[in-house]
Scaffold this motif. Structure first.
Motif, PDB file in Angstrom:
ATOM      1  N   ASP A   1       0.821  -1.219   0.000  1.00  0.00           N
ATOM      2  CA  ASP A   1       0.000   0.000   0.000  1.00  0.00           C
ATOM      3  C   ASP A   1       0.853   1.267   0.000  1.00  0.00           C
ATOM      4  N   GLY A   2       2.176   1.108  -0.074  1.00  0.00           N
ATOM      5  CA  GLY A   2       3.058   2.280  -0.128  1.00  0.00           C
ATOM      6  C   GLY A   2       3.351   2.883   1.238  1.00  0.00           C
ATOM      7  N   GLU A   3       2.843   2.280   2.302  1.00  0.00           N
ATOM      8  CA  GLU A   3       3.049   2.829   3.649  1.00  0.00           C
ATOM      9  C   GLU A   3       3.926   1.904   4.487  1.00  0.00           C
TER      10      GLU A   3
ATOM     11  N   TYR B   1      13.274   9.819   5.991  1.00  0.00           N
ATOM     12  CA  TYR B   1      12.770  10.088   4.641  1.00  0.00           C
ATOM     13  C   TYR B   1      12.951   8.920   3.670  1.00  0.00           C
ATOM     14  N   ILE B   2      14.114   8.275   3.667  1.00  0.00           N
ATOM     15  CA  ILE B   2      14.384   7.276   2.624  1.00  0.00           C
ATOM     16  C   ILE B   2      13.914   5.888   3.060  1.00  0.00           C
ATOM     17  N   CYS B   3      13.518   5.086   2.089  1.00  0.00           N
ATOM     18  CA  CYS B   3      13.058   3.735   2.415  1.00  0.00           C
ATOM     19  C   CYS B   3      13.117   2.864   1.162  1.00  0.00           C
ATOM     20  N   LEU B   4      12.815   1.602   1.345  1.00  0.00           N
ATOM     21  CA  LEU B   4      12.648   0.699   0.206  1.00  0.00           C
ATOM     22  C   LEU B   4      11.164   0.448   0.004  1.00  0.00           C
ATOM     23  N   ASP B   5      10.751   0.217  -1.243  1.00  0.00           N
ATOM     24  CA  ASP B   5       9.366  -0.201  -1.441  1.00  0.00           C
ATOM     25  C   ASP B   5       9.301  -1.729  -1.323  1.00  0.00           C
ATOM     26  N   HIS B   6       8.094  -2.293  -1.450  1.00  0.00           N
ATOM     27  CA  HIS B   6       7.952  -3.729  -1.180  1.00  0.00           C
ATOM     28  C   HIS B   6       8.646  -4.584  -2.240  1.00  0.00           C
ATOM     29  N   GLN B   7       9.084  -3.929  -3.349  1.00  0.00           N
ATOM     30  CA  GLN B   7       9.828  -4.702  -4.354  1.00  0.00           C
ATOM     31  C   GLN B   7      11.330  -4.490  -4.242  1.00  0.00           C
ATOM     32  N   GLY B   8      11.740  -3.754  -3.200  1.00  0.00           N
ATOM     33  CA  GLY B   8      13.172  -3.576  -2.966  1.00  0.00           C
ATOM     34  C   GLY B   8      13.786  -2.380  -3.679  1.00  0.00           C
TER      35      GLY B   8
ATOM     36  N   ASN C   1      10.929   6.983  -1.105  1.00  0.00           N
ATOM     37  CA  ASN C   1      10.958   7.869   0.061  1.00  0.00           C
ATOM     38  C   ASN C   1       9.542   8.098   0.593  1.00  0.00           C
ATOM     39  N   LEU C   2       9.497   8.707   1.776  1.00  0.00           N
ATOM     40  CA  LEU C   2       8.210   8.915   2.461  1.00  0.00           C
ATOM     41  C   LEU C   2       7.635  10.293   2.138  1.00  0.00           C
ATOM     42  N   ARG C   3       7.975  10.829   0.974  1.00  0.00           N
ATOM     43  CA  ARG C   3       7.523  12.145   0.503  1.00  0.00           C
ATOM     44  C   ARG C   3       8.249  13.262   1.255  1.00  0.00           C
ATOM     45  N   ARG C   4       8.157  14.478   0.675  1.00  0.00           N
ATOM     46  CA  ARG C   4       8.928  15.602   1.221  1.00  0.00           C
ATOM     47  C   ARG C   4       8.597  15.809   2.709  1.00  0.00           C
TER      48      ARG C   4
END
Ligand code: ADP
Ligand code: ASP
Ligand code: MG
Length: 447
Positions: free
Chosen positions: A148-150, A177-184, A188-191
């Motif tokens: 779900d992007g969260e 701020y920075i992260c990985l999505d579920h596909q690796g 980021n978590l937006r500005r």
């Protein structure tokens, strides 16, 4: 402890931050990128996307020099300076290499993550060089969004446990701020997302308190970039803070309150430049009688759907909402009448598809260039007439939507964005009795 970009703006600010960290023997520190860095990286990405690699390269070189200059001013000893400038050269070498591989959204997100990674590596190296031992962690190892992007607190807790053990002790330093999505992929978590990382990590680690260190003494009653005579609010409830963050108070990321509120962890907003000032504490159970604050958010689009089929019909709204769900576009404000429904969105990337599908349900009208203005405080029915008086004070404005009664502590109006400055000024004098001069007539998006 989360330190924002302005708190890390230059060598002297970084020294100040080091002093604050040194006072805690056990802490988890989240660093944003040095101020201006993410904005520049966004510009680089823009040039990259449009095929203008020459301009992109020029901005990257400027950024590299800025980091190197900061390192030279920050470190006293030559060996430590050499290591720090080596870190900078190494990262920017990789950025230049990436540039020639061509633009893609994955490359853009990889680029945007460099700001926090370089800043945090330099600060960790600085702290260790002055005998304030910290362990540097890569946020990409523990901040991962779901399909779900969260991100989720539980997922972060498990990943952190694997990295630091169940009961981590000592000082850790990492990026927000920075992260990985579920596909690796890096994303980021937006500005402004470092605030969100901070409250997620605070919840995952079951911290006693989440401190957000920034460049102002606490949450103000109005937008200090626009209204001159604002004052700090010393205590806020989680609900009030969430409304203010969501409806435009830039000091907090829109999503950052829920991880703290759902785990009962207070958030303390503090001023790095004035560490002894009280700041603002956000926690449950604060009781307020009056109006707390006003905030505004630009970039809003109104979508109006009018249909006679709505009359006495059930299921109409759910069909409308299903279209927004399909195009992953959250609705902010909603008003309805017997034959029409109006909603606002701040994400307009799927607007055309939404408009097309909504047309099957009724006549659709889209108005962009709007703003939401939100008054937060104790507004509900016990205070007879309070909402009416607030609305009456707005009689000279072009109010296009009104939302009241959704929660006990908010009244929201939608106006054309050109009216935001005047409406904030007008509400300031009406609600808080101050002369409320504007600093400069301007749009929030420009400051
Ligand atoms: P950081 O770099 O620390 O994350 P931000 O720039 O994201 O800092 O947030 C702090 C800024 O938010 C303040 O300098 C101020 O200009 C702006 N701001 C907007 N609304 C408010 C408000 N209601 N109270 C305090 N600051 C606000
Ligand atoms: N550096 C990121 C930004 O400027 C994240 C943050 O500061 O919170 O948006
Ligand atoms: Mg911020």
């Amino acid at each position: 402890m989360k330190f924002g970009g302005t708190s890390l703006g230059d060598a002297s600010r970084i020294r100040q931050v080091a002093g604050l960290i040194s006072k805690r023997s056990d802490c988890f520190v989240i660093c944003s990128a040095m101020s201006g860095v993410t904005n520049t990286l966004v510009d680089v990405a823009g040039y990259w996307k449009s095929g203008n690699n020459g301009q992109a390269r020029e901005l990257i070189s400027g950024l590299r020099e800025h980091f190197k200059q900061t390192c030279c001013e920050l470190f006293d000893d030559d060996e430590a300076t050499t290591i720090a400038t080596g870190i900078v050269n190494d990262h920017f070498g990789r950025v230049m290499d990436r540039l020639v591989t061509g633009y893609s959204i994955h490359n853009e997100n990889w680029l945007l993550a460099r700001g926090e990674i370089i800043t945090s590596e330099i600060i960790a190296h600085y702290l260790n060089s002055i005998d304030i031992p910290v362990t540097w962690l890569n946020a990409l190892d523990f901040t991962v969004t779901g399909s779900d992007g969260e991100p989720s607190v539980d997922d972060m807790r498990q990943r952190l446990e694997r990295l630091t053990g169940e009961k981590p002790a000592g000082r850790f330093l990492t990026q927000g701020y920075i992260c990985l999505d579920h596909q690796g992929n890096v994303t980021n978590l937006r500005r402004g997302g470092s605030d969100y990382t901070a409250t997620l990590a605070g919840a995952a680690l079951q911290a006693g308190i989440i401190e957000i260190w920034t460049d102002i003494d606490g949450v103000r009653n109005n937008d200090p970039r626009i209204v001159e005579d604002t004052f700090p609010i010393r205590e806020l409830s989680f609900d009030e803070a969430a409304e203010l963050a969501y409806f435009g108070a830039k000091i907090l990321h829109p999503s950052c309150v829920w991880p703290a509120s759902s785990n009962g962890i207070p958030i303390h907003l503090k001023n790095t430049m004035e560490p002894d000032a009280p700041g603002t504490i956000i926690r449950s159970g604060t009781q307020r009688k009056g109006i707390t604050a006003v905030a505004a958010k630009e970039g809003i689009t109104i979508i109006r759907i009018r249909s006679d089929r709505m009359l006495n019909a059930y299921g109409f709204l759910s069909r409308v909402f299903a279209i927004f769900e399909k195009y992953e576009t959250p609705i902010d404000v909603i008003t309805t009448s017997e034959v029409s429904v109006s909603v606002t969105v701040d994400k307009d990337s799927r607007l055309e598809e939404i408009e097309e599908e909504l047309s099957a349900l009724g006549k659709v009208r889209v108005q962009s260039g709007q703003a939401i203005v939100c008054v937060v405080g104790d507004i509900l029915e016990q205070h007879q007439g309070r909402a009416v008086r607030i609305l009456d004070s707005l009689r000279h404005f072009n109010v296009k939507m009104i939302s009241y009664g959704g929660s006990r502590n908010n009244i929201t109006v939608v106006v054309p964005r050109e009216e935001v400055v005047d409406i904030l000024r007008s509400l300031n004098s009406f609600l808080f009795g101050s002369p409320s001069k504007t600093i400069e007539p301007c749009l929030i998006s420009q400051v």
